[in-house]
Motif scaffolding. Structure first.
Motif, mmCIF file in Angstrom:
data_model
loop_
_atom_site.group_PDB
_atom_site.id
_atom_site.type_symbol
_atom_site.label_atom_id
_atom_site.label_comp_id
_atom_site.label_asym_id
_atom_site.label_seq_id
_atom_site.Cartn_x
_atom_site.Cartn_y
_atom_site.Cartn_z
ATOM 1 N N ALA A 23 0.834 -1.200 0.000
ATOM 2 C CA ALA A 23 0.000 0.000 0.000
ATOM 3 C C ALA A 23 0.869 1.250 0.000
ATOM 4 O O ALA A 23 0.420 2.317 -0.391
ATOM 5 C CB ALA A 23 -0.927 -0.003 1.213
ATOM 6 N N GLN A 24 2.104 1.114 0.464
ATOM 7 C CA GLN A 24 3.096 2.189 0.399
ATOM 8 C C GLN A 24 4.457 1.529 0.330
ATOM 9 O O GLN A 24 4.644 0.431 0.833
ATOM 10 C CB GLN A 24 2.993 3.122 1.599
ATOM 11 C CG GLN A 24 3.376 2.475 2.918
ATOM 12 C CD GLN A 24 3.140 3.390 4.092
ATOM 13 O OE1 GLN A 24 2.044 3.897 4.242
ATOM 14 N NE2 GLN A 24 4.144 3.589 4.904
ATOM 15 N N LYS A 25 5.390 2.164 -0.322
ATOM 16 C CA LYS A 25 6.710 1.565 -0.503
ATOM 17 C C LYS A 25 7.521 1.622 0.784
ATOM 18 O O LYS A 25 7.438 2.584 1.539
ATOM 19 C CB LYS A 25 7.477 2.261 -1.631
ATOM 20 C CG LYS A 25 6.977 1.867 -2.995
ATOM 21 C CD LYS A 25 7.223 0.393 -3.194
ATOM 22 C CE LYS A 25 6.766 -0.082 -4.540
ATOM 23 N NZ LYS A 25 6.918 -1.522 -4.666
ATOM 24 N N GLY A 26 8.269 0.537 1.016
ATOM 25 C CA GLY A 26 9.125 0.437 2.186
ATOM 26 C C GLY A 26 10.274 -0.495 1.867
ATOM 27 O O GLY A 26 10.656 -0.674 0.709
ATOM 28 N N ASN A 27 10.804 -1.142 2.877
ATOM 29 C CA ASN A 27 11.878 -2.100 2.715
ATOM 30 C C ASN A 27 11.376 -3.294 1.909
ATOM 31 O O ASN A 27 10.402 -3.946 2.294
ATOM 32 C CB ASN A 27 12.361 -2.544 4.100
ATOM 33 C CG ASN A 27 13.478 -3.550 4.029
ATOM 34 O OD1 ASN A 27 13.264 -4.682 3.610
ATOM 35 N ND2 ASN A 27 14.659 -3.142 4.452
ATOM 36 N N ALA A 28 12.021 -3.593 0.795
ATOM 37 C CA ALA A 28 11.553 -4.644 -0.117
ATOM 38 C C ALA A 28 11.494 -6.023 0.550
ATOM 39 O O ALA A 28 10.561 -6.790 0.310
ATOM 40 C CB ALA A 28 12.448 -4.698 -1.355
ATOM 41 N N ARG A 29 12.463 -6.339 1.394
ATOM 42 C CA ARG A 29 12.473 -7.654 2.059
ATOM 43 C C ARG A 29 11.327 -7.773 3.052
ATOM 44 O O ARG A 29 10.685 -8.820 3.145
ATOM 45 C CB ARG A 29 13.809 -7.884 2.750
ATOM 46 C CG ARG A 29 14.941 -8.091 1.751
ATOM 47 C CD ARG A 29 16.269 -8.259 2.413
ATOM 48 N NE ARG A 29 16.302 -9.520 3.160
ATOM 49 C CZ ARG A 29 17.290 -9.871 3.954
ATOM 50 N NH1 ARG A 29 18.322 -9.077 4.126
ATOM 51 N NH2 ARG A 29 17.247 -11.021 4.590
ATOM 52 N N LEU A 30 11.053 -6.694 3.781
ATOM 53 C CA LEU A 30 9.939 -6.720 4.728
ATOM 54 C C LEU A 30 8.597 -6.741 4.006
ATOM 55 O O LEU A 30 7.663 -7.417 4.441
ATOM 56 C CB LEU A 30 10.024 -5.532 5.682
ATOM 57 C CG LEU A 30 11.230 -5.508 6.615
ATOM 58 C CD1 LEU A 30 11.203 -4.254 7.484
ATOM 59 C CD2 LEU A 30 11.312 -6.764 7.462
ATOM 60 N N GLU A 31 8.504 -6.014 2.887
ATOM 61 C CA GLU A 31 7.276 -6.057 2.080
ATOM 62 C C GLU A 31 6.984 -7.474 1.627
ATOM 63 O O GLU A 31 5.851 -7.953 1.723
ATOM 64 C CB GLU A 31 7.407 -5.171 0.841
ATOM 65 C CG GLU A 31 7.274 -3.712 1.091
ATOM 66 C CD GLU A 31 7.493 -2.910 -0.183
ATOM 67 O OE1 GLU A 31 7.744 -3.485 -1.254
ATOM 68 O OE2 GLU A 31 7.417 -1.669 -0.089
#
Length: 65
Positions: free
Chosen positions: A22-30
Protein backbone atom coordinates in the motif's frame (compact mmCIF):
# COMPACT_ATOMS: atom_id res chain seq x y z
CA UNK A 1 11.34 -0.88 13.66
CA UNK A 2 9.28 -0.68 10.50
CA UNK A 3 5.64 -0.57 9.52
CA UNK A 4 4.65 -2.26 6.29
CA UNK A 5 1.17 -1.65 4.89
CA UNK A 6 -0.20 -4.23 2.45
CA UNK A 7 -3.43 -4.00 0.48
CA UNK A 8 -5.30 -7.26 -0.07
CA UNK A 9 -8.25 -8.23 -2.24
CA UNK A 10 -10.36 -10.86 -0.49
CA UNK A 11 -12.95 -13.04 -2.23
CA UNK A 12 -16.47 -13.52 -0.83
CA UNK A 13 -15.35 -16.96 0.39
CA UNK A 14 -12.61 -15.36 2.50
CA UNK A 15 -9.52 -16.31 0.50
CA UNK A 16 -6.88 -13.76 -0.44
CA UNK A 17 -7.02 -13.11 -4.18
CA UNK A 18 -4.14 -10.63 -4.49
CA UNK A 19 -1.77 -8.51 -2.41
CA UNK A 20 0.47 -5.52 -3.09
CA UNK A 21 2.26 -2.88 -1.01
CA UNK A 22 0.00 0.00 0.00
CA UNK A 23 3.10 2.19 0.40
CA UNK A 24 6.71 1.56 -0.50
CA UNK A 25 9.12 0.44 2.19
CA UNK A 26 11.88 -2.10 2.72
CA UNK A 27 11.55 -4.64 -0.12
CA UNK A 28 12.47 -7.65 2.06
CA UNK A 29 9.94 -6.72 4.73
CA UNK A 30 7.28 -6.06 2.08
CA UNK A 31 7.82 -9.52 0.63
CA UNK A 32 7.66 -11.15 4.08
CA UNK A 33 4.41 -9.33 4.89
CA UNK A 34 2.82 -10.19 1.53
CA UNK A 35 3.89 -13.84 1.83
CA UNK A 36 2.23 -14.04 5.27
CA UNK A 37 -0.94 -12.24 4.17
CA UNK A 38 -1.43 -14.60 1.21
CA UNK A 39 -1.89 -17.43 3.75
CA UNK A 40 -4.59 -15.68 5.77
CA UNK A 41 -8.24 -16.71 5.58
CA UNK A 42 -11.02 -14.27 6.36
CA UNK A 43 -14.56 -14.97 7.47
CA UNK A 44 -16.77 -15.54 4.39
CA UNK A 45 -19.37 -12.91 3.55
CA UNK A 46 -22.88 -13.59 4.74
CA UNK A 47 -25.11 -14.92 1.95
CA UNK A 48 -27.47 -11.94 2.26
CA UNK A 49 -24.67 -9.51 1.32
CA UNK A 50 -23.54 -8.75 -2.24
CA UNK A 51 -20.97 -11.41 -3.16
CA UNK A 52 -18.14 -9.27 -4.47
CA UNK A 53 -14.45 -8.95 -3.66
CA UNK A 54 -13.50 -6.77 -0.69
CA UNK A 55 -10.35 -4.68 -0.22
CA UNK A 56 -8.49 -4.11 3.03
CA UNK A 57 -5.19 -2.70 4.21
CA UNK A 58 -3.23 -4.64 6.83
CA UNK A 59 -0.37 -3.06 8.77
CA UNK A 60 2.53 -5.27 9.84
CA UNK A 61 4.80 -3.94 12.60
CA UNK A 62 8.34 -5.29 12.47
CA UNK A 63 10.67 -4.91 15.45
CA UNK A 64 14.34 -5.77 15.51
CA UNK A 65 15.50 -7.64 18.60
Amino acid sequence: EAQIRVEAVVTPKGTVKSVHPAQKGNARLEEAAMRELRQWRFEPLSRNLPQKDQRCIVTFNFTLK
